[in-house]
Motif scaffolding. Structure first.
Motif: not given
Length: 407
Positions: A33-36, A78-83, A152-156
């Motif tokens: 989802a972060l890197f399609p 994931y949703f927390a960092v989904s602007e 860690l998964l959303v950190a990058s």
């Protein structure tokens, strides 16, 4: 659906293909989802992974993840960092009893706004996604590793990456290492020194196919079946000898229960050793708590005692697994005691037959007790719960001459 299980033979030989690891799949679904531009193969067909996939693909304001604890934790981050995205994360009644406060407070350190819809510390939660520039978080180290992996998964994808400081003794290190190894496979730079984990920012990754290894937690039931059979040669695929999954500790654990494991390519064969001498077993399962249920049931079937420690996270799983084990094993005639973080099984000469095992909406309760059918007929209540992690389990069981009858 209640199932009566009876073994028609105790001499077993078969080959089983086990579904992809739920743990790896759910991590990789979030990374996709972060890197399609990454693609996935051999993904898990579990309920948890399907729920995760649906939530990531959808645009609903209310995201219901049912019983899927991993999805609740990973998607919260994931949703927390989904602007610009606003969602309410909810789940089953049991999910609304499982704590999320530690992760919410960690995300608050990054400036994310999350509020509780009902009881403080528990789902449902309302998340207002935002661009995160803060990069330092401190977290208790002895919590569920899923809180740590979620961050860690959303950190990058955070503007300045993430430096995560863990306070105290770290629980379930293999799961953290699995997360970091998957990030490294995508050339995302990480560092884990002492109690500090750092993930460096990365905007894009090179297109790549990520192949999911089969699930080691699911393999545990076949290890148990091999141990309880009179003779057994069971081949499982697709597995790696040097696995990322912590539950690959099964090889060393079941060696002490007479199982020899060999590899040929991606196939793993479990063979029961003849005339094996058993003894009371002591295991610290701090890094592998999900296989505790399987191990204690195997010990009961073998007529040996065991003392298992490092089980404190079992109380906040799909059910309070320690209490559930105490109740169900007692029905079978076991001499068992539990504390907040340990379990002790005494020697049992006989096992009560035709006992109904309650599963407490917990897939692992259903599958952990199934191997006992090699010793006595056993009834598994609400057997459909296995779909959470291993939907094909009952069909696979039939390949080993188990009679599976609906009551």
């Amino acid at each position: 659906m209640n199932l009566l299980l009876e073994a028609k033979s105790t001499h077993l030989k078969s080959e089983i293909k086990v579904t992809g690891s739920k743990s790896e799949t759910n991590r990789l679904l979030l990374l996709k989802a972060l890197f399609p531009n990454i693609t996935l193969a051999n993904t898990s067909n579990s309920d948890d992974s399907e729920v995760m996939q649906k939530a990531l693909a959808g645009s609903d304001e209310i995201v219901d993840i049912h019983h899927a604890g991993t999805a609740m934790r990973f998607l919260t981050a994931y949703f927390a960092v989904s602007e610009g995205r606003e969602v309410v994360m909810t789940g089953s009644s049991r999910m609304q009893e499982r704590p999320i406060k530690i992760l919410v407070e960690a995300l608050a350190q990054l400036g994310v706004e999350i509020s509780y819809e009902k009881e403080v510390g528990y789902p449902p939660i309302k998340i207002k996604g935002k661009k995160v520039t803060a990069s330092k978080v401190t977290l208790a180290a002895n919590v569920s590793s899923q809180y740590i992996s979620a961050l860690l998964l959303v950190a990058s994808k955070l503007e300045n990456g993430l430096e995560l400081t863990l306070e105290g003794e770290i629980t379930s290190i293999p799961y953290i290492q699995m997360t970091l190894a998957l990030l490294n496979d995508l050339d995302i730079q990480t560092r884990f020194e002492g109690n500090v984990i750092k993930v460096y920012p990365k905007e894009t990754v090179v297109a790549k196919e990520m192949v999911v290894e089969s699930d080691w937690s699911s393999a545990s039931y076949w290890f148990s079946i091999a141990a309880l059979a009179d003779t057994a040669s069971i081949t499982l695929s697709s597995y790696k000898q040097n696995s990322l999954q912590g539950d690959s500790a099964l090889i060393a654990i079941y060696e002490k229960m007479g199982i020899q494991t060999t590899f040929d390519g991606n196939k793993m064969t479990l063979v029961k050793q003849p005339n094996f001498k058993y003894e009371t077993l002591n295991f610290d399962l701090n890094n592998t708590p999900d296989i505790a249920q399987t191990i204690v049931v195997t010990c009961l079937g073998l007529g040996i005692g065991c003392h298992l420690t490092g089980l404190h996270t079992l109380k906040i799983k799909e059910t309070d697994r320690l209490e559930a084990l105490r109740i169900e094993l007692t029905k079978l005639g076991a001499n068992i005691s539990v504390t907040n973080d340990s379990l002790t099984l005494g020697l049992s000469e006989t096992i009560n037959s035709n006992v109904k095992i309650a599963t407490y909406n917990d897939h692992r309760m259903a599958m952990a007790f199934a191997p006992l059918a090699l010793k006595v007929p056993i009834i598994i209540e609400n057997a459909e719960v296995v779909s959470k992690s291993y939907p094909d389990f009952w069909e696979d069981l039939k390949q080993l001459h188990f009679e599976v009858s609906t009551l």
